[in-house]
Design a protein around this motif. Structure first.
Motif, PDB file in Angstrom:
ATOM      1  N   LEU A 118       0.833  -1.204   0.000  1.00 18.29           N
ATOM      2  CA  LEU A 118       0.000   0.000   0.000  1.00 18.29           C
ATOM      3  C   LEU A 118       0.864   1.249   0.000  1.00 18.29           C
ATOM      4  O   LEU A 118       0.624   2.197  -0.770  1.00 18.29           O
ATOM      5  N   PHE A 119       1.889   1.261   0.832  1.00 20.14           N
ATOM      6  CA  PHE A 119       2.787   2.421   0.901  1.00 20.14           C
ATOM      7  C   PHE A 119       3.495   2.646  -0.430  1.00 20.14           C
ATOM      8  O   PHE A 119       3.599   3.776  -0.916  1.00 20.14           O
ATOM      9  N   LYS A 120       3.942   1.562  -1.048  1.00 18.54           N
ATOM     10  CA  LYS A 120       4.627   1.677  -2.331  1.00 18.54           C
ATOM     11  C   LYS A 120       3.686   2.191  -3.416  1.00 18.54           C
ATOM     12  O   LYS A 120       4.060   3.040  -4.234  1.00 18.54           O
ATOM     13  N   ASP A 121       2.443   1.713  -3.421  1.00 20.22           N
ATOM     14  CA  ASP A 121       1.468   2.140  -4.431  1.00 20.22           C
ATOM     15  C   ASP A 121       1.107   3.614  -4.251  1.00 20.22           C
ATOM     16  O   ASP A 121       0.952   4.344  -5.237  1.00 20.22           O
ATOM     17  N   VAL A 122       0.978   4.050  -3.002  1.00 16.65           N
ATOM     18  CA  VAL A 122       0.644   5.456  -2.744  1.00 16.65           C
ATOM     19  C   VAL A 122       1.756   6.371  -3.257  1.00 16.65           C
ATOM     20  O   VAL A 122       1.494   7.385  -3.916  1.00 16.65           O
ATOM     21  N   VAL A 123       2.990   6.006  -2.983  1.00 13.89           N
ATOM     22  CA  VAL A 123       4.133   6.809  -3.451  1.00 13.89           C
ATOM     23  C   VAL A 123       4.190   6.809  -4.981  1.00 13.89           C
ATOM     24  O   VAL A 123       4.472   7.840  -5.605  1.00 13.89           O
ATOM     25  N   GLN A 124       3.896   5.662  -5.601  1.00  8.03           N
ATOM     26  CA  GLN A 124       3.922   5.578  -7.059  1.00  8.03           C
ATOM     27  C   GLN A 124       2.857   6.485  -7.683  1.00  8.03           C
ATOM     28  O   GLN A 124       3.149   7.234  -8.626  1.00  8.03           O
ATOM     29  N   VAL A 125       1.637   6.434  -7.159  1.00  8.79           N
ATOM     30  CA  VAL A 125       0.557   7.285  -7.681  1.00  8.79           C
ATOM     31  C   VAL A 125       0.896   8.761  -7.471  1.00  8.79           C
ATOM     32  O   VAL A 125       0.691   9.602  -8.355  1.00  8.79           O
ATOM     33  N   PHE A 126       1.441   9.076  -6.298  1.00  4.32           N
ATOM     34  CA  PHE A 126       1.820  10.452  -5.992  1.00  4.32           C
ATOM     35  C   PHE A 126       2.899  10.945  -6.952  1.00  4.32           C
ATOM     36  O   PHE A 126       2.827  12.076  -7.461  1.00  4.32           O
ATOM     37  N   SER A 127       3.882  10.116  -7.243  1.00  2.00           N
ATOM     38  CA  SER A 127       4.971  10.501  -8.150  1.00  2.00           C
ATOM     39  C   SER A 127       4.456  10.694  -9.574  1.00  2.00           C
ATOM     40  O   SER A 127       4.856  11.640 -10.262  1.00  2.00           O
ATOM     41  N   ILE A 128       3.572   9.800 -10.019  1.00  2.00           N
ATOM     42  CA  ILE A 128       3.012   9.922 -11.370  1.00  2.00           C
ATOM     43  C   ILE A 128       2.186  11.204 -11.496  1.00  2.00           C
ATOM     44  O   ILE A 128       2.253  11.915 -12.514  1.00  2.00           O
ATOM     45  N   ALA A 129       1.395  11.508 -10.463  1.00  2.00           N
ATOM     46  CA  ALA A 129       0.570  12.717 -10.489  1.00  2.00           C
ATOM     47  C   ALA A 129       1.446  13.974 -10.558  1.00  2.00           C
ATOM     48  O   ALA A 129       1.169  14.902 -11.329  1.00  2.00           O
ATOM     49  N   ILE A 130       2.512  13.999  -9.757  1.00  2.00           N
ATOM     50  CA  ILE A 130       3.427  15.150  -9.778  1.00  2.00           C
ATOM     51  C   ILE A 130       4.088  15.291 -11.152  1.00  2.00           C
ATOM     52  O   ILE A 130       4.179  16.392 -11.707  1.00  2.00           O
ATOM     53  N   ALA A 131       4.535  14.160 -11.718  1.00  2.00           N
ATOM     54  CA  ALA A 131       5.192  14.188 -13.021  1.00  2.00           C
ATOM     55  C   ALA A 131       4.236  14.681 -14.110  1.00  2.00           C
ATOM     56  O   ALA A 131       4.625  15.456 -14.993  1.00  2.00           O
ATOM     57  N   ALA A 132       2.970  14.249 -14.056  1.00  2.00           N
ATOM     58  CA  ALA A 132       1.995  14.653 -15.075  1.00  2.00           C
ATOM     59  C   ALA A 132       1.694  16.153 -15.001  1.00  2.00           C
ATOM     60  O   ALA A 132       1.705  16.860 -16.017  1.00  2.00           O
ATOM     61  N   VAL A 133       1.438  16.634 -13.780  1.00  2.00           N
ATOM     62  CA  VAL A 133       1.123  18.061 -13.618  1.00  2.00           C
ATOM     63  C   VAL A 133       2.323  18.932 -13.985  1.00  2.00           C
ATOM     64  O   VAL A 133       2.186  19.960 -14.662  1.00  2.00           O
ATOM     65  N   THR A 134       3.497  18.497 -13.565  1.00  2.00           N
ATOM     66  CA  THR A 134       4.712  19.274 -13.859  1.00  2.00           C
ATOM     67  C   THR A 134       5.016  19.296 -15.350  1.00  2.00           C
ATOM     68  O   THR A 134       5.515  20.298 -15.876  1.00  2.00           O
ATOM     69  N   SER A 135       4.721  18.210 -16.050  1.00  2.00           N
ATOM     70  CA  SER A 135       4.941  18.172 -17.499  1.00  2.00           C
ATOM     71  C   SER A 135       4.085  19.214 -18.213  1.00  2.00           C
ATOM     72  O   SER A 135       4.519  19.834 -19.191  1.00  2.00           O
ATOM     73  N   LEU A 136       2.872  19.414 -17.719  1.00  2.00           N
ATOM     74  CA  LEU A 136       2.012  20.449 -18.303  1.00  2.00           C
ATOM     75  C   LEU A 136       2.612  21.843 -18.078  1.00  2.00           C
ATOM     76  O   LEU A 136       2.550  22.704 -18.963  1.00  2.00           O
ATOM     77  N   LEU A 137       3.198  22.043 -16.900  1.00  2.00           N
ATOM     78  CA  LEU A 137       3.854  23.326 -16.632  1.00  2.00           C
ATOM     79  C   LEU A 137       5.070  23.527 -17.540  1.00  2.00           C
ATOM     80  O   LEU A 137       5.333  24.645 -18.004  1.00  2.00           O
ATOM     81  N   ILE A 138       5.798  22.450 -17.783  1.00  2.00           N
ATOM     82  CA  ILE A 138       6.957  22.539 -18.678  1.00  2.00           C
ATOM     83  C   ILE A 138       6.514  22.902 -20.089  1.00  2.00           C
ATOM     84  O   ILE A 138       7.158  23.710 -20.772  1.00  2.00           O
ATOM     85  N   LEU A 139       5.419  22.302 -20.544  1.00  2.00           N
ATOM     86  CA  LEU A 139       4.880  22.636 -21.869  1.00  2.00           C
ATOM     87  C   LEU A 139       4.536  24.128 -21.963  1.00  2.00           C
ATOM     88  O   LEU A 139       4.819  24.789 -22.969  1.00  2.00           O
ATOM     89  N   LYS A 140       3.943  24.642 -20.897  1.00  2.00           N
ATOM     90  CA  LYS A 140       3.571  26.063 -20.882  1.00  2.00           C
ATOM     91  C   LYS A 140       4.815  26.946 -20.968  1.00  2.00           C
ATOM     92  O   LYS A 140       4.839  27.939 -21.725  1.00  2.00           O
ATOM     93  N   GLU A 141       5.867  26.605 -20.213  1.00  2.00           N
ATOM     94  CA  GLU A 141       7.087  27.389 -20.239  1.00  2.00           C
ATOM     95  C   GLU A 141       7.744  27.341 -21.617  1.00  2.00           C
ATOM     96  O   GLU A 141       8.278  28.347 -22.105  1.00  2.00           O
ATOM     97  N   MET A 142       7.698  26.174 -22.255  1.00  2.00           N
ATOM     98  CA  MET A 142       8.315  26.051 -23.579  1.00  2.00           C
ATOM     99  C   MET A 142       7.540  26.830 -24.633  1.00  2.00           C
ATOM    100  O   MET A 142       8.129  27.338 -25.598  1.00  2.00           O
ATOM    101  N   ARG A 143       6.236  26.936 -24.463  1.00  2.00           N
ATOM    102  CA  ARG A 143       5.461  27.767 -25.392  1.00  2.00           C
ATOM    103  C   ARG A 143       5.853  29.239 -25.234  1.00  2.00           C
ATOM    104  O   ARG A 143       5.918  29.978 -26.216  1.00  2.00           O
ATOM    105  N   LEU A 144       6.126  29.645 -24.011  1.00  2.00           N
ATOM    106  CA  LEU A 144       6.588  31.022 -23.785  1.00  2.00           C
ATOM    107  C   LEU A 144       7.942  31.246 -24.449  1.00  2.00           C
ATOM    108  O   LEU A 144       8.191  32.307 -25.040  1.00  2.00           O
ATOM    109  N   TRP A 145       8.803  30.236 -24.345  1.00  2.00           N
ATOM    110  CA  TRP A 145      10.100  30.329 -25.040  1.00  2.00           C
ATOM    111  C   TRP A 145       9.891  30.496 -26.540  1.00  2.00           C
ATOM    112  O   TRP A 145      10.567  31.284 -27.192  1.00  2.00           O
TER     113      TRP A 145
END
Length: 270
Positions: free
Chosen positions: A144-171
């Motif tokens: 359970l602990f491992k799955d929670v950390v995995q879901v949390f990491s995937i969620a952070i990576a997905a949201v952050t990737s959208l922010l990276i896309l936004k920054e690159m569009r500004l570039w």
């Protein structure tokens, strides 16, 4: 100043992705080390009517690493003086044999059940105790602990990737005039977008360096090591060779893929 702000934003976003991935890797290593500790401490008790050799037990199941007999001499010694030697010898012959089985890895609950069934098929084995209830609780909490950390990491990576896309569009908007001039002179897409790839690669390297510095500081203070040692675990949270290379490849991969997405999307719009 605006360009510097965009650089910092992208570096922070890439660092967040790398940090989330590294935390998941560290948790995975911690659980693996904890499983090893449990494997060393965990054993199955077998009661039989005849003596078994370690080779015979290993032949019953590949999961069995070794076995050791549980001595009953202490029980017999306590009975000395209360029983005659003849009765003690008779009791020693009729007393069941007790064995402790150690496994070559930490098993799943289903593997314990299957192992118990295989052992109990032997007519000489009277009882098998695998302590399944306690084992199931520990194992399920770990998963359970491992799955929670995995879901949390995937969620952070997905949201952050959208922010990276936004920054690159500004570039892209910031360098649109230069790219348009190069397009008028017939420059190919990859050459027009070279500045975007160069900035993405530089920021990926900087984000990786910051990640290495962060875990170096964590390792120097040693507070995580002390925390893990309280539960009997000693691991290397950050391997400065393997983890640095993996983090750099992830940062470069994310940066280049998202930059290509922006470039290809812009080319289709044109």
């Amino acid at each position: 100043m605006k360009s510097l702000k965009n650089h910092i934003s992208l570096i922070i976003a890439l660092f967040t992705v790398l940090f989330a991935v590294q935390i998941y890797v560290a948790v995975d290593r911690t659980i693996a080390a904890y499983e090893t500790n449990l494997k060393n401490d965990y054993s199955i008790i077998v009661v039989s009517n005849k003596a078994f050799t370690p080779v015979e037990f290993k032949a019953m199941d590949t999961l069995i690493e070794r076995s050791e007999a549980i001595a009953t001499d202490q029980v017999l010694n306590r009975l000395q003086g209360e029983m005659t030697q003849k009765n003690l010898d008779l009791l020693k012959l009729t007393l069941p044999k007790f064995y402790r089985l150690y496994l070559n890895r930490f098993p799943t609950p289903s593997e314990i059940q299957n192992l118990q069934k295989r052992l109990q098929k032997n007519p000489a084995i009277v009882r098998v105790e695998g302590y399944a209830q306690t084992h199931d609780t520990v194992y399920k909490l770990m998963l359970l602990f491992k799955d929670v950390v995995q879901v949390f990491s995937i969620a952070i990576a997905a949201v952050t990737s959208l922010l990276i896309l936004k920054e690159m569009r500004l570039w892209q908007f910031q360098h649109s005039e230069r790219m348009s001039i190069m397009a008028l002179f017939g420059a190919p897409v990859w050459l027009r977008s070279a500045v975007l790839f160069r900035l993405a690669i530089v920021d990926a390297i900087i984000a990786t360096a910051i990640l290495c510095l962060t875990f170096f500081i964590i390792g120097e203070y040693g507070w995580m090591d002390l925390l893990l040692q309280t539960v009997g675990i000693k691991i290397q949270l950050f391997n400065f060779i393997d983890d640095s290379i993996r983090s750099l490849l992830i940062a470069l991969g994310v940066s280049i893929v998202l930059t290509m997405t922006i470039v290809i999307g812009n080319e289709e719009e044109e």
